[in-house]
Design an enzyme around this catalytic site. Structure first.
Site, short mmCIF file in Angstrom:
data_model
loop_
_atom_site.label_atom_id
_atom_site.label_comp_id
_atom_site.label_asym_id
_atom_site.label_seq_id
_atom_site.Cartn_x
_atom_site.Cartn_y
_atom_site.Cartn_z
CG HIS A 67 46.24 42.38 38.90
ND1 HIS A 67 45.15 43.02 39.43
CD2 HIS A 67 47.33 43.09 39.28
CE1 HIS A 67 45.56 44.08 40.12
NE2 HIS A 67 46.88 44.14 40.04
CE1 TYR A 121 44.02 35.16 39.42
CE2 TYR A 121 46.42 35.31 39.48
CZ TYR A 121 45.20 35.81 39.06
OH TYR A 121 45.14 36.94 38.29
NE ARG A 139 42.03 40.67 37.17
CZ ARG A 139 42.68 39.51 37.41
NH1 ARG A 139 43.12 38.78 36.44
NH2 ARG A 139 42.83 39.11 38.65
#
Ligand SMILES: Cc1ncc(C[n+]2csc(CCOP(=O)(O)OP(=O)(O)O)c2C)c(N)n1
Length: 363
Positions: A264, A273, A260
């Site tokens: 998100h 992260y 990705r």
């Protein structure tokens, strides 16, 4: 010890790759119907979809769209799998499958309208064989199995495909669906887009299995790990899974290894992260770049074509946005009207009560 099963026997995971990052094709693995013309056609769609994804992000930043889940980087996984389906097959998407849904006939303006908060965007044209978006993670593989089993009983020559992420494979309902599909030989394709993260949870913390594909073994059917950024490999694996389903061999689990590239959702900050170096390491594996490189090698693409496809796509997207914004505003009673095919008296009373309450509020 006798009978002890050591998972290290599955240590070696082979990944199917047909079209490499430099645009070189393993011709002997290439499905014959995936001609150069077909590659060209799918590349045009991938460009449109990448731009549609970016447009959606921009609209959200302008306050014209709600939270949006981008699929940038996952175009080959979605376009390749959707292109391999047959006319009568049914798609069960989760929330990141705008590209696959579009390939299956859902109008882009309906997808945009949905993310703008209008449920009417989920009411697809009758001929479109796509179920509504599933926001709950991992619930819809069960629906796909149930639907496939009904089709099998009715002897309809179709399969179902359920899309989900690596995170969904930790859900109980995912395992229930896999188990049932194994026992009853459901003609279902479980299509996992392993995009390396479930929001902030990395794949390494998601499962101790060496691969997601190998989970199929425990349920008694076949699985395959493919390079999810390789249009040809995804197409080939889905086509094979479909043939297996239609010839009575049951389900297949496909793990499409991808990344990705975006957040998100628009509500997420991925810098919390993951590192920029990690993202950059995936950029050379971009699914669009390798198809373009391949087509250029075949003299089936050049800069002029690229520019005209981009211009055409942007024009088309202008119309998509206009149409999405012109969707009629939903009325408050719709939540009652569309819950069940026939409204029971109990629900009708609730609706009347609610509408009276709204009137009272208006004063
Ligand atoms: C049942 C359920 N639990 C939690 C959530 C919140 N949630 C939304 S997306 C997501 C992570 C999903 O990750 P993955 O399955 O890998 O799919 P991806 O978002 O990477 O496409 C979670 C936990 C939800 N939507 N549904």
């Amino acid at each position: 010890m006798k009978g002890f099963f050591d998972p290290s026997i599955l240590e070696e995971v082979e990944m199917l790759r047909i079209l490499g990052p430099e645009g070189t094709m393993e011709e002997e693995l290439r499905p014959p119907e995936l001609t150069d013309e077909k590659m060209q056609e799918l590349y045009r769609e991938m460009v449109f979809l990448r731009l549609a994804d970016q447009r959606a992000l921009n609209l959200q930043r302008q306050g014209r769209m709600g939270t949006y889940a981008p699929f940038m980087g996952q175009e080959a996984a979605q376009v390749g799998s959707a292109a391999a389906l047959g006319e009568g097959d049914w798609m069960f998407p989760s929330f990141r499958e705008g590209a696959a849904m579009y390939m299956r006939g859902v109008p882009m303006e309906a997808i945009f309208a949905y993310w703008m908060g209008n449920e009417a965007g989920q009411r697809f044209p009758d001929e479109v064989k796509v179920m509504p978006i599933s926001i709950p993670v991992g619930t819809h593989p069960l629906h796909a199995v149930g639907f496939a089993l009904a089709a099998k009983i009715k002897r309809e020559p179709i399969c179902t495909i359920a899309y989900f992420g690596d995170g969904a494979t930790s859900k109980g309902d995912f395992h229930e669906a896999m188990n049932m599909a194994g026992v009853l030989k459901a003609p279902t394709i479980f299509f996992c887009q392993n995009n390396q993260y479930a929001i902030s949870v990395p794949r390494t913390l998601q499962t101790a299995s060496r691969s997601i594909a190998q989970k199929a073994l425990a349920y008694g059917f076949g699985g395959i790990q493919v390079d999810g950024n390789d249009l040809a490999a995804v197409y080939a694996a889905t086509k094979t899974a479909r043939q297996r389903a239609l010839s009575g061999q049951g389900a297949t689990l496909i793990e499409a290894v991808t990344y990705r590239l975006g957040p998100h959702t628009t509500a997420d900050d991925p810098t919390r992260y993951r590192t920029q170096e990690e993202v950059e390491a995936w950029l050379p594996l971009d699914p669009l770049v390798r198809v373009r490189k391949y087509l250029e090698k075949c003299c089936m693409w050049d800069q002029e074509m690229e520019e005209s496809v981009y211009a055409f796509a942007q024009e088309k997207l202008n119309r998509v946005v206009q149409q999405a914004e012109a969707f009629p505003e939903p009325t408050p009673e719709e939540i009652f009207i569309y819950t069940l095919e026939k409204m029971p008296q109990r629900l009708e009373l609730q609706m009347k009560d609610y509408l009276a309450f709204l009137k009272e509020l208006e004063g």
